[in-house]
Scaffold this active site. Structure first.
Site, short mmCIF file in Angstrom:
data_model
loop_
_atom_site.label_atom_id
_atom_site.label_comp_id
_atom_site.label_asym_id
_atom_site.label_seq_id
_atom_site.Cartn_x
_atom_site.Cartn_y
_atom_site.Cartn_z
N TYR A 1 0.82 -1.22 0.00
CA TYR A 1 0.00 0.00 0.00
C TYR A 1 0.86 1.27 0.00
CZ TYR A 1 1.16 0.50 4.95
OH TYR A 1 1.84 0.65 6.13
N MET B 1 6.13 5.39 -0.20
CA MET B 1 6.08 6.27 0.96
C MET B 1 5.75 5.44 2.20
SD MET B 1 4.42 9.96 0.75
CE MET B 1 4.99 11.20 1.88
N PRO B 2 6.77 4.78 2.76
CA PRO B 2 6.52 3.95 3.94
C PRO B 2 5.96 4.79 5.09
CG PRO B 2 8.70 3.51 3.05
CD PRO B 2 8.17 4.71 2.33
N HIS B 3 4.87 4.30 5.70
CA HIS B 3 4.28 4.98 6.84
C HIS B 3 3.39 4.00 7.59
CE1 HIS B 3 1.32 5.26 3.57
NE2 HIS B 3 0.43 5.17 4.52
N ALA B 4 3.14 4.32 8.84
CA ALA B 4 2.18 3.57 9.63
C ALA B 4 1.39 4.60 10.44
CB ALA B 4 2.89 2.56 10.53
#
Length: 158
Positions: free
Chosen positions: A57, A66-69
């Protein structure tokens, strides 16, 4: 100018880096934010487990991730890191491998959205098929060059 200031404050620019796979590529970005205290190590784990559950995702355009959590997964303050890879990494389910990653740690949903908008503004390119121009960042050989790209992009009226 949160994006640029965050890269400076967190010392979180890594250019032409090497990663054997997507997990390593993400770790490069999160490690810099962990080192600066912007996020806790569990933020990295949250990103990896989310991708394992939901697929890539974080790949929001061809060759760009765009790595994010979520903020509650260990974000201490809003921060960014930028990683460009000398050799792209492949995400399962994505046609094109990724070589530009901007990790985003938003301390709130609003900060997260603002960060996303700023990064989009930096990369936006109406002439490009994908709507963004990653070459602007790929050609950068120094942090200063990256900061100049950001300044130029954000100086233009949206």
């Amino acid at each position: 100018m949160k994006f640029k200031q965050s890269l400076i404050d967190n010392d979180s620019v890594l250019l032409n880096a090497k990663a054997a796979n997507w997990r390593e590529a993400i770790k490069l970005g999160t490690d810099m934010l962990i080192a600066s205290g912007a996020v806790e190590p569990r933020y990295h784990e949250a990103i990896i487990s989310s991708i394992e559950k939901m697929g890539p995702y974080i790949v929001i355009a061809p060759q760009f991730a765009m790595p994010h959590a979520r903020p509650e997964n260990g974000v201490n303050r809003t921060a960014f890191s930028l990683v460009t890879l000398s050799t792209p990494v492949h995400f399962e389910g994505e046609d094109e491998p990724v070589d530009v990653l901007i990790t985003l740690a938003g301390s709130t949903s609003d900060e997260h959205m603002e960060g996303l908008m700023e990064v989009t503004q930096v990369l936006e390119d109406e002439q490009s098929e994908t709507g963004i121009n990653l070459d602007k960042l790929r050609v950068c050989q120094s942090r200063e060059a990256v900061f100049q790209v950001i300044d130029e992009a954000l100086a233009q009226p949206a």
